[in-house]
Design an enzyme around this catalytic site. Sequence first.
Site, PDB file in Angstrom:
ATOM      1  N   ASP A 166       0.855  -1.184   0.000  1.00 20.02           N
ATOM      2  CA  ASP A 166       0.000   0.000   0.000  1.00 20.02           C
ATOM      3  C   ASP A 166       0.894   1.237   0.000  1.00 20.02           C
ATOM      4  O   ASP A 166       2.102   1.150   0.180  1.00 20.02           O
ATOM      5  CB  ASP A 166      -0.996  -0.014   1.153  1.00 20.02           C
ATOM      6  CG  ASP A 166      -0.339  -0.041   2.520  1.00 20.02           C
ATOM      7  OD1 ASP A 166       0.862   0.251   2.609  1.00 20.02           O
ATOM      8  OD2 ASP A 166      -1.033  -0.363   3.498  1.00 20.02           O
TER       9      ASP A 166
ATOM     10  N   ASP B  50      -7.666  -7.366   1.758  1.00 18.63           N
ATOM     11  CA  ASP B  50      -6.655  -7.509   2.802  1.00 18.63           C
ATOM     12  C   ASP B  50      -7.264  -7.058   4.105  1.00 18.63           C
ATOM     13  O   ASP B  50      -8.181  -6.229   4.127  1.00 18.63           O
ATOM     14  CB  ASP B  50      -5.413  -6.667   2.495  1.00 18.63           C
ATOM     15  CG  ASP B  50      -5.624  -5.198   2.862  1.00 18.63           C
ATOM     16  OD1 ASP B  50      -5.223  -4.786   3.969  1.00 18.63           O
ATOM     17  OD2 ASP B  50      -6.220  -4.455   2.047  1.00 18.63           O
TER      18      ASP B  50
END
Length: 397
Positions: free
Chosen positions: A105, A286
């Site tokens: 990320d 996730d």
Amino acid sequence: MNIEIPASAAPTANPAFAYRLLKQDGKARLGEIVTPRGIIRTPAFMPVGTVATVKALYPEQVRDAGADILLGNTYHLMLRPGAERIAKLGGLHKFMRWDKPILTDSGGFQVMSLGKIRKITEEGVTFQSHLDGSRHMLSPERSIEIQCLLGADIQMQFDECIELPAERKEVERAMELSLRWAERSKRAFEMQLSSGGAQPGQALFAIVQGGTDIELRHRSADALVQMDFPGYAVGGLAVGEGHEAMIATLGETLPHLPSDKPRYLMGVGTPLDLIESVRLGVDMFDCVMPTRNGRHGYAFTWSGPLNMRNAKYAEDSAPLDVESSCPAARDYSRAYIHHLIKSGEYLGAMILSWVNTVFYQDLMAAMRAAIAEGRFDDWATETKARITPSPQSAPSP
């Protein structure tokens, strides 16, 4: 419950990044994401390896659980041990002994939530480290540079994620800033490709923002699709808006995203969240819940979540979950796990983190099988009835 659909073909050497839609059942999608490091079977759940480790597990356990991809975090790894150091040591895959794909990320969410003092400008975010107070600047360009140094197979644009509820004006401001940062992230990634900092087959995903405001979500999605990214994430959900608002927003957003590219719902969530989101057409997820809840004594099982701190398990000699494909769930008694958790022994957290990670991967495998067989709705109804938690056992995110 270890049901699986085999990948359609092994990846060729250094293929271009690609998404293959293999079958659709209603809106639920069975597919594959092709990367140079292997195929990601979708719907997929990515265990979170924030600082180059899935907490309390060996990489081999995560691999054997069935995970095709892990998530790493730009913010945490840039602060410790440092992206340049990881690159010098051969990249994140080699550093943590994980040879399958990794998604990183952008660090934006952590900057907003963990930075002690932060200042947001058009250029980026200046913040103080939550570790030692040192000052840093994270911009779209620096975020992409760090992700390339790490060697991430899938990278995320730098964006601003705000906590909900929030005023519409603030949500719109953050959404528009994220769109401008998306353009800069894409240019930075293309420059990395041309200079050799990124490799063919790596991909950059965009992030749709806009809170629970449907008009803002549509504007964000439409603008990002015009930029033509290889994949699209829905961000800024599971940040305080509640399950029903999240599902409603997701249902309105996904039709504005391309059907021939992966769709990733960030930071979600409970097993019920995953089932309902796959029903709407999400491909990737996730969440820290499997390992975080394991460390706090909660087990995900095929009969629902169990709070292993509960005194009723103190003399329960039954296995944790006889239906699990995880050996620990079948071999250790509930009484023993209760004892470990109450005693604060590391082994308790290790066992439950393993059990929960396997449960999530088995859940995704079962969803893939149900879509392949054209029975997703029936499977979802039956499974939700089995695993819906009672108020006494429900785990917190």
